[in-house]
Design an enzyme around this catalytic site. Structure first.
Site, short mmCIF file in Angstrom:
data_model
loop_
_atom_site.label_atom_id
_atom_site.label_comp_id
_atom_site.label_asym_id
_atom_site.label_seq_id
_atom_site.Cartn_x
_atom_site.Cartn_y
_atom_site.Cartn_z
CG LEU A 127 6.39 -20.23 18.31
CD1 LEU A 127 5.94 -18.85 18.79
CD2 LEU A 127 5.58 -20.63 17.08
CG HIS A 231 9.71 -20.51 5.27
ND1 HIS A 231 8.41 -20.95 5.19
CD2 HIS A 231 10.47 -21.48 4.70
CE1 HIS A 231 8.37 -22.13 4.60
NE2 HIS A 231 9.61 -22.47 4.28
#
Length: 339
Positions: A127, A231
């Site tokens: 994505l 992240h």
């Protein structure tokens, strides 16, 4: 809003390549390599063309298109059954408890074990949304369109679904986890290994990686601190996955140490609450904003629409959304509330 999700075509190659170049690294499923991306699009074409409904080793690439301009501004992927053509490796976090009678002490050591527990799962991944489009719920549209695609082609997918989140990447594009663990055995940087994996697969992990469990206490502080951490740009994605029904059972990516979220397809909120209805009418504007989807295989489309329940529970949507889906009066479509 003029955006619609659709299945990718071979002529999307250049746009996907341009998107891949701005990901910032660590996106194994979206490598900045034209040949690798072309192979993904060819796999998608084959999957969409087959006329059997069994669970096979398919890849479906979806793209977010601005229907007003024709530009592709985002993408995501669905792997129907991972670990078929090559092993699907993960690290599993566990604890080894040991007791010493002489010292009267109990020691609990955290360990990383190389496993293939998640083989056979459906994976949602790849994505990426163009930075200029990160508003108006487009990330949610990208993510949830995958679940509606799975629901509307249910016999082509199994029961378990996973999502790998990108781990922590430093400002130089390196991975503290890789540098502290696998990099010691492979003699290559994280970027080199990630690019190699994206193009050639991760069999080299099986060839060179130690098979014995690794005590996390033996890793440096930088590597330990990022185990199972997404992240910073992926924290919102992790929250969306948790809201959808995924959990974090302790699997981490072998490259960057990011978490692998796990769920059951039939328990995902989008799938539970989606409804199939017939289009009774279209209207100019107004109504409840929902995700709406229609079409099978290469004709699948998903967008935001404005839905009204009229007299007798007849369903209408705004005419612009109906046009993006290619819907006509009397045809059936799927709708689910925008969470």
């Amino acid at each position: 809003m003029s955006f619609v999700m659709r299945t990718a075509r071979l002529d999307d190659l250049q746009t996907l390549y341009e998107l891949a170049k701005i990901t910032g690294g660590g996106f194994t499923n979206l490598p900045a390599d034209r040949h690798a991306l072309e192979q993904k699009l060819k796999r998608t074409e084959i999957a969409l063309d087959r006329d059997t409904d069994e669970v096979e080793d398919d890849l479906i690439v979806l793209v977010l298109e601005n229907s007003a301009t024709g530009q592709v501004r985002g993408t995501c992927q669905i792997f129907s059954k991972v670990g078929q053509s090559s092993p699907f490796y993960s690290y599993r976090l566990g604890v080894m408890t040991q007791h010493s009678r002489e010292l009267s002490r109990t020691f609990r050591a955290q360990m990383l074990s190389l496993v293939t527990d998640l083989e056979g799962s459906t994976e949602v991944g790849g994505l990426f949304l163009h930075p200029r489009e990160r508003a108006e719920g487009l990330g949610l549209l990208l993510a949830r369109s995958r679940y509606l695609y799975i629901r509307n082609h249910r016999s082509r997918f199994g029961d378990r679904v996973i999502a790998e989140l990108r781990g922590v990447i430093d400002e130089a594009g390196g991975s503290p986890f890789w540098d502290g663990l696998a990099g010691r055995f492979f003699g290559m940087s994280f970027q080199e290994a990630d690019e190699f994996n994206a193009i050639h697969g991760n069999q080299f992990i099986a060839d060179l990686m130690p098979k014995t469990p690794i005590y996390t206490a033996m890793l440096n502080d930088s590597a330990r601190s990022v185990i199972g951490m997404p992240h910073p740009n992926g924290r919102a994605a992790m929250r969306m996955l948790e809201t959808e029904g995924f959990s974090d059972p302790g699997y981490v990516d072998i490259f960057d140490g990011g978490p692998t979220m796990v769920g059951q397809i039939n328990s995902l909120q989008t799938i539970i609450h989606a409804q199939d209805v017939a289009l009774a009418a279209v209207h100019d504007s107004g109504g409840e904003k929902q995700l709406v989807a229609a079409g099978q295989l290469a004709n699948f489309r998903c967008t935001y629409g404005f839905v009204r329940r009229n007299d007798g529970e007849a369903i209408s949507i705004d005419k612009e959304s109906a046009a993006r889906l290619g819907l006509e009066i009397g045809q059936r479509f799927t709708m689910v509330a925008r969470a």
